[in-house]
Design an enzyme around this catalytic site. Structure first.
Site, PDB file in Angstrom:
ATOM      1  N   LYS A  76      51.074  81.554  23.421  1.00  0.00           N
ATOM      2  CA  LYS A  76      50.600  82.826  23.957  1.00  0.00           C
ATOM      3  C   LYS A  76      49.178  83.106  23.474  1.00  0.00           C
ATOM      4  CE  LYS A  76      55.267  84.776  24.167  1.00  0.00           C
ATOM      5  NZ  LYS A  76      56.181  85.848  23.707  1.00  0.00           N
ATOM      6  N   VAL A  77      48.461  83.916  24.282  1.00  0.00           N
ATOM      7  CA  VAL A  77      47.089  84.298  23.950  1.00  0.00           C
ATOM      8  C   VAL A  77      47.033  85.818  23.802  1.00  0.00           C
ATOM      9  CG1 VAL A  77      44.667  84.170  24.639  1.00  0.00           C
ATOM     10  CG2 VAL A  77      46.239  82.325  25.273  1.00  0.00           C
ATOM     11  N   LYS A 124      44.653  82.225  20.412  1.00  0.00           N
ATOM     12  CA  LYS A 124      45.655  81.350  21.018  1.00  0.00           C
ATOM     13  C   LYS A 124      46.631  80.920  19.935  1.00  0.00           C
ATOM     14  CE  LYS A 124      44.560  77.172  22.555  1.00  0.00           C
ATOM     15  NZ  LYS A 124      44.037  76.103  23.434  1.00  0.00           N
ATOM     16  N   GLN A 164      49.403  83.285  28.727  1.00  0.00           N
ATOM     17  CA  GLN A 164      50.381  82.373  28.143  1.00  0.00           C
ATOM     18  C   GLN A 164      50.255  81.026  28.830  1.00  0.00           C
ATOM     19  OE1 GLN A 164      54.360  83.840  27.946  1.00  0.00           O
ATOM     20  NE2 GLN A 164      55.200  81.975  27.040  1.00  0.00           N
ATOM     21  N   GLY A 165      50.315  79.954  28.045  1.00  0.00           N
ATOM     22  CA  GLY A 165      50.241  78.600  28.599  1.00  0.00           C
ATOM     23  C   GLY A 165      51.235  77.698  27.918  1.00  0.00           C
ATOM     24  N   ASP A 211      41.063  67.347  30.770  1.00  0.00           N
ATOM     25  CA  ASP A 211      41.959  68.361  31.337  1.00  0.00           C
ATOM     26  C   ASP A 211      41.155  69.463  32.033  1.00  0.00           C
ATOM     27  OD1 ASP A 211      44.439  69.372  31.997  1.00  0.00           O
ATOM     28  OD2 ASP A 211      44.680  70.493  30.134  1.00  0.00           O
ATOM     29  N   ILE A 268      47.411  88.665  26.489  1.00  0.00           N
ATOM     30  CA  ILE A 268      46.602  88.596  27.717  1.00  0.00           C
ATOM     31  C   ILE A 268      46.847  87.305  28.494  1.00  0.00           C
ATOM     32  CG2 ILE A 268      44.756  90.086  26.873  1.00  0.00           C
ATOM     33  CD1 ILE A 268      43.195  87.575  26.124  1.00  0.00           C
TER      34      ILE A 268
END
Length: 947
Positions: free
Chosen positions: A631-632, A646, A626-627, A742, A624
């Site tokens: 990936k998530v 995550k 990605q960072g 952040d 669902i």
């Protein structure tokens, strides 16, 4: 290769990189000085901006302290500080004296008040001191006279008073001495006559008095002396002024001068002479003036005798004015009859109010010649009506040269037809330049327009076809104001987009602002009024980092090469040792895992197999997001709980610290506006965090322009308030307090009811603990981490993280909610764009158009709060408690209809009636934050209680 050798090269790489960064930082003393200088200016300036290896500052970069730097003695030293035409107010700080490597200091065309700091005299490297066009007062500091490299001093058009310091006689390299339009008083120091390099003295429109020093004629390179509108009562013009062999212009208008006019026939290139408005007497010298003369104005004096024959046959003469004297005899028509004129040239001969009795020679009026004889005896007999009638002055004060484009279709703004369109029709984006000649050597610009165009394009290394003189206008002085447009050349490969590239824009602007266009005798000194870039050029330049330090500012090519060599060697060693390190890794990870488990009671530890099962072995269909971390995936646990998993990049050790930090923090943080940690997995080389599932994704996704049903303002305000409450909890009720570090729109998640929850604590830091006396520092000194566009500029510069750093980042999120924009888009910074819109009274121009019927008062208050959060100065930002309080006050102002609509959107799952829905939405964060209950009375007064 042995492991010890590998670690040696690894250490070498790290050492080289560290040295590279350390040797490339801006001198800390100068950074602190820049911050003080910035704070001394009252305007909302948001960041320091270093254009080294980037684009120079210009009038579009409002809200920025612009500087350039050069690398020396291991530091980047500020070499240019240019805040040109930025509408700044405030004062000039004495801290300017700490920028000891500065070569250009420019604050032209602002609204700066106060005096000129004497500390500027400490900047021995200074070459250009440009303070013209402000509201400066006080005396000129003696210390300015001890700047050994000063080439140009421009303090004109201020309110400076007091005398000219004698110390200015030490400025041996000075060429341009521009101090006109002030209130400088007293005697011109005769010691200035010893200056060997000076070419321009502009001291007109002051309160100077005393006598005209003969010593000024000793200046070997003087081209222009302009002293109009001063008060040299009783002084004469020294005869030695006739010996200024290089002089091009002498303008002593309205100076209360007396005595005879000196013989100026020995000045070979004199082109402009104005001695009008004095009490000069005697006869006009008969020596032949230079053939270059364009203007002779001796009007409003007490001259007697006849018109000398030397005024005849002057090939470039445009204006001869002898009006309002006591001259007599015959008027020699040779003055205008012997002058050959083309269609663009004119000549004006103004002889009004004398005692002329006749005209010698032909009396017929030639085209392009104006003769004014009113008030002379020869007009009393009714003859020569064409010369003795009413004066109709030709309108040479302004003009336009816009070419006709009737054969071409319209260009979309800001594109215009290039001057080359006479040969072909094409649209191009010009550079817009406001330009003024401060002391032109002519009275009529039209005949010299082509010559000027050739001069300016040659100086800029452009083609004549690239210039359009859009318009020009004569101003007091006389000075000639022009509006110039420079166009790119036609490029058949430009795909119908014709504009200058970034390097060309920088080059052209640098030639103007550095006064690198060589002076031309006829046009005299110039001044840049503005250099404007249209929107198409804003994308050309890379966005500055929040600190203002450009991407290439650290300059370390040699060290970088060494590091690269060591890195290659290290890679070879890494391949050899990969298996051995893999074994060490497994042991180390087991140790870290057991260490983490000691701190996470109540948080479930999942096995890899469990999480692989609920994600269908991490099938792409369950992904669902990605960072940067990984990936998530979405999964459903055995008890039916939907979770988000995550997963770090497989096999990677990166993010280990962030992984442990997030487990440690989230295991003891519990608030409705913070995402909940369900569990974690740390085995088989895997790092995974398991969170509660947020059905509506990230805030960034929900304000994206791609969203078909955008959030209305009431929902955005509710999300802002929820986010602020979550961060307030971190700052005030977490034990110890936490700085998130952040905050950004993609780290604010929305559940099924659009409740905002702050996520991603991998970069968070604990607030400083009290010392032995119970005093807590206000900041944590730490390596800068965060996301560009959201990063607190003070934190970036000082490495000091505070709670106000989170306030800044949240302020950027508020601006995203307001506008729908990204923090940085094509070189545009959201803080700067909204600030400009707000200051110009056009805030609605940046508000997200997809929001309908936004209450004006609520919108304005929200925008003001967001901009306060984004102030560059830490102390000027509100605390998070103040942010929450103000958001609740804005919420109170919201119309009930919009609040109820928001309730319908977010509370459809569990509320029994519309009235209770309204109560929850009208007071969305009250006592229920303490109890955790969803039941709340509609009579509860909004509170800022963080939990």
């Amino acid at each position: 290769m042995s492991s010890s050798l590998f670690f040696f090269f690894f250490f070498l790489c790290c050492w080289s990189s560290s040295t590279f960064a350390q040797d490339g930082i801006t001198n800390p003393v100068e950074v602190r000085a820049l911050r003080v200088i910035k704070e001394s200016l009252n305007d909302p300036i948001h960041r320091l901006r270093n254009w080294r290896d980037g684009d120079p500052c210009n009038s579009n970069w409002t809200g920025v302290v612009c500087f350039n730097s050069t690398l020396d003695d291991g530091y980047l030293h500020v070499s240019e500080l240019q805040l040109f035409s930025m509408n700044l107010s405030g004062i000039l700080s004495p801290e300017l004296g700490r920028l000891t490597r500065l070569t250009i200091l420019s604050f032209m065309w602002n609204k700066i008040t106060g005096s000129i700091p004497k500390e500027i005299g400490n900047i021995k490297s200074l070459e250009l001191l440009l303070l013209n066009g402000n509201l400066l007062t006080g005396n000129l500091p003696e210390e300015l006279g001890f700047l050994p490299n000063l080439d140009r001093i421009q303090i004109d058009e201020n309110r400076i008073s007091g005398p000219l310091p004698i110390s200015f006689a030490n400025l041996n390299k000075i060429k341009h001495f521009h101090m006109n339009n002030n209130s400088i008083s007293g005697q011109i120091p005769p010691e200035l006559g010893s200056l060997p390099s000076i070419v321009h003295i502009l001291l007109d429109n002051n309160n100077l008095s005393g006598y005209l020093p003969p010593e000024l004629s000793n200046m070997p390179n003087l081209l222009i002396i302009q002293l109009d509108n001063n008060h040299f009562d009783g002084s004469t013009i020294p005869p030695s002024y006739g010996n200024m062999s290089k002089l091009l212009k002498m303008s002593l208008r309205n100076c209360s001068l007396q005595g005879p006019m000196p013989d100026l026939s020995s000045i070979p290139d004199l082109g402009y002479l104005d001695l009008s408005g004095n009490q000069l007497n005697g006869s006009i010298p008969t020596g032949k003036l230079s053939d270059n003369i364009t203007t002779i104005d001796l009007s409003n004096n007490s001259f007697t005798g006849t018109i000398p024959t030397n005024f005849s046959g002057l090939p470039r003469l445009q204006k001869l004015s002898l009006a309002n004297n006591d001259l007599n005899g015959s008027i020699p028509s040779r003055i205008w009859q012997e002058r050959e004129l083309n269609s663009t040239e004119t000549i004006i001969v103004d002889l009004r109010n004398n005692r002329f009795s006749n005209i010698s020679g032909r009396s017929d009026l030639r085209p392009n010649v104006s003769i004014w004889l009113q008030g002379n005896p020869l007009c009393s007999e009714g003859n020569l009506l064409q010369l003795c009638g009413s004066v109709i002055e030709e309108d040479n004060n302004q003009g336009s040269t816009n070419p006709s484009t009737t054969n071409c279709s319209d260009c979309p703004p800001p594109y215009e037809f290039s001057p080359e369109s006479l040969r072909r029709c094409f649209c191009a984006a010009p550079l817009l330049v406001g330009y003024r000649l401060k002391s032109p050597g002519f009275s009529d610009f039209v005949p010299y327009r082509s010559e000027f165009a050739e001069y300016i394009t040659s100086g800029l290394n452009l083609n004549l076809s690239q210039l359009r003189i859009d318009s020009f206008q004569w101003q007091k002085g006389p000075r000639l104001r022009m509006y110039l447009k420079f166009f790119p050349v036609f490029d058949s490969n430009a795909n119908n987009t014709f504009k200058f590239n970034s390097s060309e824009v920088r080059r052209i602007r640098a030639l103007f602002t550095g006064w690198n266009i060589q002076d031309e005798d006829l046009f005299g000194p110039y001044e840049l009024m503005n250099f404007t870039l249209s929107d198409v050029y804003r994308d050309v330049f890379p966005s500055a980092s929040p600190s203002g330090v450009s991407k290439g500012a650290l300059a370390g090519i040699v060290l970088g090469s060494v590091a690269a060599t060591a890195t290659i060697t290290a890679i070879i060693a890494l391949i050899i040792m990969r298996k051995r390190i893999k074994g060490y890794t497994a042991v180390a990870r087991r140790k870290r895992s057991s260490k983490a488990s000691l701190k996470i009671e109540g948080v479930k530890s999942f096995t890899y197999a469990e999480l692989a099962l609920v994600t269908d072995n991490f099938n792409s269909s369950t992904q669902i997001g990605q960072g940067g971390y990984g990936k998530v995936y979405k999964g459903t646990l055995g008890n039916g709980t939907v979770v988000a998993i995550k997963r770090a990049q497989e096999g990677s050790l990166q993010g280990e610290r962030e992984f442990l930090t997030e487990i440690e923090l989230l295991s003891r943080l519990h608030h409705r506006n913070l995402v909940s940690l369900v569990g974690f997995c740390d085995e088989e080389g895997e790092q995974m965090l398991v969170y509660e599932y947020m059905e509506n994704g990230t805030l960034r996704d929900n304000i994206s322009v791609k969203l078909q049903e955008p959030l209305d303002f009431a929902m955005r305000l509710r999300i802002a308030l929820g986010s602020a409450k979550g961060i307030l909890y971190l700052h005030t009720e977490a034990n110890p307090p936490i700085f998130h570090r952040d905050i950004k729109a993609s780290n604010i998640l929305l559940d099924s009811r659009f409740t905002a929850k702050v996520a991603d604590f991998g970069l968070s830091r604990l607030a400083p603990v009290p010392d032995m006396d119970g005093i807590s520092p206000h900041h944590v000194s730490t390596v800068v981490k965060g996301t560009p566009g959201y990063l607190d500029p003070e934190y970036f510069l000082t490495h000091q993280l505070t709670d106000k750093s989170d306030v800044y980042s949240l302020g950027v999120v508020f601006l995203e909610l307001l506008t729908g924009m990204h923090p940085i888009t094509h070189g545009k910074n959201i803080v700067r764009e909204v600030n400009i819109a707000y200051q110009s009274g056009s805030i609605l121009s940046v508000v997200d158009k997809r929001m309908s019927s936004v209450p004006d008062e609520c919108l304005e208050n929200f925008a003001i709060l967001a901009l306060r959060c984004c102030r560059e100065e830490t102390d000027a930002r509100p605390s998070m408690a103040e942010v929450v309080r103000e958001l609740e006050m804005i919420w109170e102002l919201m119309p009930e209809s919009q609040v109820a609509k928001t309730a319908d959107l977010s509370e459809t799952m569990s509320q029994p009636s519309s009235s209770s829905n309204y109560s929850v939405m009208k007071y969305p964060y009250t006592s229920m934050d303490v109890s955790g209950s969803d039941l709340v009375s509609g009579t509860v007064v909004p509170s800022i209680t963080p939990r």
